[in-house]
Design an enzyme around this catalytic site. Structure first.
Site, mmCIF file in Angstrom:
data_model
loop_
_atom_site.group_PDB
_atom_site.id
_atom_site.type_symbol
_atom_site.label_atom_id
_atom_site.label_comp_id
_atom_site.label_asym_id
_atom_site.label_seq_id
_atom_site.Cartn_x
_atom_site.Cartn_y
_atom_site.Cartn_z
ATOM 1 C CG LEU A 4 -1.863 1.205 1.252
ATOM 2 C CD1 LEU A 4 -3.041 0.998 0.326
ATOM 3 C CD2 LEU A 4 -2.365 1.477 2.662
ATOM 4 C CG ASP B 104 8.223 -7.582 15.915
ATOM 5 O OD1 ASP B 104 7.067 -7.090 15.772
ATOM 6 O OD2 ASP B 104 8.427 -8.789 16.078
ATOM 7 C CB ILE B 105 5.029 -2.620 15.051
ATOM 8 C CG1 ILE B 105 4.345 -3.659 14.146
ATOM 9 C CG2 ILE B 105 5.748 -1.579 14.232
ATOM 10 C CD1 ILE B 105 3.474 -3.053 13.064
ATOM 11 C CG ASP C 36 -14.750 3.227 1.940
ATOM 12 O OD1 ASP C 36 -14.499 3.426 0.727
ATOM 13 O OD2 ASP C 36 -15.562 2.371 2.314
ATOM 14 C CG HIS C 37 -9.760 3.234 -2.031
ATOM 15 N ND1 HIS C 37 -10.041 1.942 -1.705
ATOM 16 C CD2 HIS C 37 -9.833 3.288 -3.390
ATOM 17 C CE1 HIS C 37 -10.265 1.244 -2.809
ATOM 18 N NE2 HIS C 37 -10.149 2.038 -3.854
ATOM 19 C CE LYS D 298 -12.452 4.426 -6.226
ATOM 20 N NZ LYS D 298 -11.483 4.092 -7.263
ATOM 21 C CD GLU E 290 -11.770 -4.962 -8.413
ATOM 22 O OE1 GLU E 290 -10.590 -4.598 -8.460
ATOM 23 O OE2 GLU E 290 -12.256 -5.570 -7.449
ATOM 24 C CG ASP F 27 -12.118 -6.981 -0.967
ATOM 25 O OD1 ASP F 27 -11.299 -6.441 -0.209
ATOM 26 O OD2 ASP F 27 -11.994 -6.988 -2.208
ATOM 27 C CG HIS G 275 -14.953 0.152 -1.290
ATOM 28 N ND1 HIS G 275 -14.296 0.946 -0.392
ATOM 29 C CD2 HIS G 275 -14.061 -0.820 -1.639
ATOM 30 C CE1 HIS G 275 -13.062 0.482 -0.205
ATOM 31 N NE2 HIS G 275 -12.902 -0.590 -0.949
ATOM 32 C CE LYS H 276 -10.991 -8.737 -6.131
ATOM 33 N NZ LYS H 276 -10.261 -7.477 -6.149
ATOM 34 C CE LYS I 105 -11.403 -0.513 -11.542
ATOM 35 N NZ LYS I 105 -11.618 -0.975 -10.190
HETATM 36 N N1 LIG Z 1 -2.258 -3.092 -0.782
HETATM 37 C C1 LIG Z 1 -3.398 -2.492 -1.101
HETATM 38 O O1 LIG Z 1 -3.676 -2.131 -2.250
HETATM 39 C C2 LIG Z 1 -4.396 -2.221 -0.031
HETATM 40 C C3 LIG Z 1 -4.115 -2.465 1.294
HETATM 41 N N2 LIG Z 1 -5.012 -2.154 2.258
HETATM 42 C C4 LIG Z 1 -4.729 -2.370 3.667
HETATM 43 O O2 LIG Z 1 -3.475 -1.772 3.998
HETATM 44 C C5 LIG Z 1 -2.812 -2.527 5.007
HETATM 45 C C6 LIG Z 1 -1.433 -2.923 4.498
HETATM 46 O O3 LIG Z 1 -1.580 -3.711 3.345
HETATM 47 P P1 LIG Z 1 -0.353 -4.047 2.372
HETATM 48 O O4 LIG Z 1 0.548 -2.888 2.228
HETATM 49 O O5 LIG Z 1 -0.940 -4.635 1.168
HETATM 50 O O6 LIG Z 1 0.404 -5.200 3.200
HETATM 51 P P2 LIG Z 1 1.867 -5.763 2.963
HETATM 52 O O7 LIG Z 1 1.842 -7.158 3.474
HETATM 53 O O8 LIG Z 1 2.363 -5.499 1.613
HETATM 54 O O9 LIG Z 1 2.760 -4.883 3.949
HETATM 55 C C7 LIG Z 1 2.714 -5.031 5.343
HETATM 56 C C8 LIG Z 1 3.641 -4.030 5.983
HETATM 57 O O10 LIG Z 1 3.570 -4.202 7.394
HETATM 58 C C9 LIG Z 1 4.898 -4.374 7.902
HETATM 59 N N3 LIG Z 1 4.856 -5.275 9.067
HETATM 60 C C10 LIG Z 1 4.164 -6.420 9.183
HETATM 61 N N4 LIG Z 1 4.378 -6.962 10.396
HETATM 62 C C11 LIG Z 1 5.218 -6.131 11.046
HETATM 63 C C12 LIG Z 1 5.819 -6.147 12.323
HETATM 64 N N5 LIG Z 1 5.583 -7.119 13.208
HETATM 65 N N6 LIG Z 1 6.645 -5.146 12.647
HETATM 66 C C13 LIG Z 1 6.891 -4.141 11.764
HETATM 67 N N7 LIG Z 1 6.332 -4.062 10.558
HETATM 68 C C14 LIG Z 1 5.524 -5.054 10.189
HETATM 69 C C15 LIG Z 1 5.679 -4.987 6.770
HETATM 70 O O11 LIG Z 1 7.025 -4.771 6.964
HETATM 71 P P3 LIG Z 1 8.159 -5.763 6.361
HETATM 72 O O12 LIG Z 1 7.671 -6.156 4.998
HETATM 73 O O13 LIG Z 1 9.361 -4.894 6.316
HETATM 74 O O14 LIG Z 1 8.223 -6.909 7.260
HETATM 75 C C16 LIG Z 1 5.100 -4.203 5.602
HETATM 76 O O15 LIG Z 1 5.703 -2.946 5.528
HETATM 77 C C17 LIG Z 1 -3.747 -3.697 5.317
HETATM 78 O O16 LIG Z 1 -4.600 -3.317 6.366
HETATM 79 C C18 LIG Z 1 -4.562 -3.836 4.033
HETATM 80 O O17 LIG Z 1 -5.809 -4.441 4.286
HETATM 81 C C19 LIG Z 1 -6.223 -1.587 1.938
HETATM 82 C C20 LIG Z 1 -6.577 -1.334 0.643
HETATM 83 C C21 LIG Z 1 -5.703 -1.650 -0.448
HETATM 84 O O1 LIG Z 2 -10.643 -2.011 -1.449
HETATM 85 C C1 LIG Z 2 -10.565 -2.650 -2.479
HETATM 86 O O2 LIG Z 2 -10.775 -2.000 -3.655
HETATM 87 C C2 LIG Z 2 -10.234 -2.518 -4.852
HETATM 88 C C3 LIG Z 2 -10.952 -1.800 -5.981
HETATM 89 O O3 LIG Z 2 -10.670 -0.446 -5.893
HETATM 90 P P1 LIG Z 2 -10.740 0.504 -7.183
HETATM 91 O O4 LIG Z 2 -10.379 1.831 -6.657
HETATM 92 O O5 LIG Z 2 -9.771 -0.059 -8.167
HETATM 93 O O6 LIG Z 2 -12.140 0.412 -7.698
HETATM 94 C C4 LIG Z 2 -10.388 -4.005 -4.955
HETATM 95 O O7 LIG Z 2 -9.644 -4.478 -6.063
HETATM 96 C C5 LIG Z 2 -9.863 -4.666 -3.712
HETATM 97 O O8 LIG Z 2 -10.129 -6.062 -3.775
HETATM 98 C C6 LIG Z 2 -10.495 -4.094 -2.469
HETATM 99 O O9 LIG Z 2 -9.812 -4.585 -1.323
#
Ligand SMILES: NC(=O)C1=CN([C@@H]2O[C@H](COP(=O)(O)OP(=O)(O)OC[C@H]3O[C@@H](n4cnc5c(N)ncnc54)[C@H](OP(=O)(O)O)[C@@H]3O)[C@@H](O)[C@H]2O)C=CC1
Ligand SMILES: O=C1O[C@H](COP(=O)(O)O)[C@@H](O)[C@H](O)[C@H]1O
Length: 516
Positions: free
Chosen positions: A25, A97-98, A189-190, A194, A228, A247, A252, A352, A357
């Site tokens: 993210l 480690d958080i 809620d992204h 929008k 999507e 999800d 959303h 999905k 889209k």
């Molecule tokens: N990715 C997306 O598009 C979206 C994500 N989200 C939400 O955003 C959040 C993050 O998702 P995402 O970025 O995909 O997850 P990732 O798994 O890609 O990243 C997780 C992050 O958390 C860190 N982390 C995990 N455990 C620990 C720990 N014990 N101590 C320190 N750092 C830790 C990791 O660090 P490291 O890798 O260095 O261990 C990494 O930076 C989630 O709540 C997800 O639901 C929501 C909408 C869309």
């Molecule tokens: O939150 C989420 O949204 C995306 C879709 O977002 P969009 O901005 O591309 O419409 C979805 O793919 C994902 O599964 C869900 O976690």
């Protein structure tokens, strides 16, 4: 409070702490959003960002990671040289480690050091881009370590999902409320970030012509589609125990329902808008088991021809249980039992691996009396107002007009407004980060909205879990299972998609209803 983007001077200095700074993210959304805000002068000159992750890396590596993320996912091209160096110099990184409470002492030291060097006024924003299971632990440690004890403001931004049912969401809320007040919590809620979702209230409340019609006397039904073409990609481990209901619908889709159906607020301020949204959730009809079967369709994709050629079935995706009954599609008929909306079905569908889209909201107005004037074979199309949210942003109003060269043959015509044909709109995360820095929670979700959304969702989930029936199948690259079409056709209605309407303007035919 809804606002125009506020320029640099009225935004206070701040330090942003991103937990999960090495994650997906942060890479795809947060760093590009920050960069865009910086380049557009929407941040104070004084700000700092401290990334937290587990991965050990030098600060130069972290800054390179940010640079690459902006180059790959940014809206604005990255400027090399001194300009980049100035931006990059604001970033620090600390690996720990958080879940380890003692480790926060070193984080506090890094924050205080930054605050000493630049006058950041003690304003601290904590962004939790980490697994939701860690939200409570982190917010607790922030308080215990003294990080929340600051002379400036403090804010907590939390990502979705906010719980997996009402009970877990409530517990999570109680945990974070030990360290932050409701006013300090920004639940993302992204979709609320929008452009065209934010535009709903403007179109509704800044145009006198719509509001008098915005009710069950003139509106036949409302349709909300978020389809999507992608599958689960690399998120199968999350998605397979979540499904489309949690999800997409819990957050959303219901947020869009609230935006379209809320009453005009007494004032256009944050709490007044949220109060009206909450009233929609109170009036949203909750379903018992029999009603879940009648009003909700769940589907799962099988192999098929998606946008990217032939694609495998959901159950064949890597890391998905081969016997999975997780839904990748939901369609539902909803009702809001209040004076304005009684009797108006709100059809929602999301999934999905669908044909296109598309995210859009279609308001279908009631039909003219049948056979009264034109097109005696009943093919006068209904008037539609379409909010096009994604991929093309805009509004289409579908009216009827005389076909050129005929006496009174009526054809649909589309009046179109394109929102992003000039400048590209800001990304949702840009807008939301900006609001959070500004202290404007209007487009974040309040706890009562979230809790009522769960109370609507929980009985549906329980019914499905109890039945343990497999979802209806649909081939990848289609509009979902046949049952979704049947649900709406049996009501004498049909799904509309804006693009098809505009392209096939001459062939639109309303679905037949009983004639009297
Ligand atoms: N990715 C997306 O598009 C979206 C994500 N989200 C939400 O955003 C959040 C993050 O998702 P995402 O970025 O995909 O997850 P990732 O798994 O890609 O990243 C997780 C992050 O958390 C860190 N982390 C995990 N455990 C620990 C720990 N014990 N101590 C320190 N750092 C830790 C990791 O660090 P490291 O890798 O260095 O261990 C990494 O930076 C989630 O709540 C997800 O639901 C929501 C909408 C869309
Ligand atoms: O939150 C989420 O949204 C995306 C879709 O977002 P969009 O901005 O591309 O419409 C979805 O793919 C994902 O599964 C869900 O976690």
């Amino acid at each position: 409070m809804p606002r125009l983007f506020t320029q640099q001077d009225s935004i206070q200095p701040f330090v942003l702490l991103i937990f999960g700074a090495t994650g997906d993210l942060a890479k795809r959304k947060l760093f590009p959003a920050l960069y865009n805000l910086y380049r557009d002068n929407f941040l104070n000159k004084e700000f700092a960002v401290i990334g937290v992750g587990r991965t050990e890396m030098e600060i130069s590596q972290f800054r390179l990671f940010i640079k690459e993320s902006i180059s790959e996912f940014g809206r604005l091209p990255l400027q090399e040289g001194a300009e980049w160096e100035r931006f990059a110099a604001r970033f620090d990184y600390i690996a720990f480690d958080i879940t380890e409470p003692d480790a926060y002492t070193s984080l506090l030291a890094v924050v205080e050091e930054r605050e000493r060097k630049t006058n950041l006024m003690g304003n601290r924003m904590f962004y939790l881009a980490i697994s939701p299971q860690l939200f409570g632990t982190v917010s607790n440690s922030l308080e215990r370590s003294g990080l929340t004890n600051t002379a400036g403001w403090k804010r907590l931004v939390v990502e979705k999902p906010f719980g997996h049912d009402y009970a877990s969401a409530k517990m999570l809320n109680e945990e974070i409320k030990c360290s932050f007040t409701e006013e300090e919590i920004y639940r993302i809620d992204h979709y609320l970030g929008k452009e065209m979702v934010q535009n709903i209230q403007v179109i509704r409340f800044a145009n006198f012509m719509f509001e008098p019609l915005w009710n069950n006397r003139y509106i036949d039904n409302i349709q909300i589609t978020a389809s999507e073409t992608v599958g689960v990609e690399d998120r199968a481990s999350y998605y397979d125990c979540t499904g489309a209901l949690l999800d997409m619908v819990q957050n959303h889709m219901l947020q869009m329902v609230m935006m379209v159906c809320m009453e005009p607020p007494g004032r256009l301020n944050t709490e007044a808008i949220r109060d009206e949204k909450v009233k929609v959730m109170h009036a949203l009809r909750r379903y018992n088991e029999e009603e879940v079967d009648r009003h909700i369709v769940r589907g799962q994709y099988t192999a098929g021809e998606g946008g990217q050629g032939v694609v495998c079935a959901y159950r064949e995706e890597p890391n998905v249980n081969p016997a999975s009954i997780t839904e990748t599609f939901v369609a539902a008929r909803l009702f809001i039992d209040n004076f304005r909306w009684a009797g108006v079905p709100i059809y929602i569908r999301t999934g999905k691996r669908m044909q296109k889209k598309v995210t859009e909201i279609v308001i279908q107005f009631k039909a003219l009396p049948n056979r009264l004037y034109f097109n005696k074979n009943d093919d006068v199309a209904p008037n539609l107002l379409i909010f096009r949210i994604n991929p093309r942003e805009g509004i289409t109003l579908l009216l009827n007009a005389k076909k050129q060269g005929t006496d009174s043959q009526v054809v649909p015509i589309g009046m179109e407004y394109c929102n992003d044909c000039g400048d590209a709109s800001p990304e949702a995360y840009e807008s939301l980060l900006h609001d959070a820095i500004l202290g404007d929670p209007a487009f974040f979700t309040r706890w009562d909205e979230v809790s009522l959304a769960w109370k609507f969702i929980d009985p549906i989930r329980r019914t499905w879990d109890k039945n343990s029936r497999a979802p209806e199948e649909y081939p990848a690259g289609t509009w979902g299972p046949a049952e979704s079409n049947e649900m709406i056709l049996n009501d004498g209605r049909r799904w509309w998609t804006g693009e098809d309407i505009i392209k096939n303007r001459k062939t639109i035919k309303a679905v037949e209803r009983p004639k009297y």
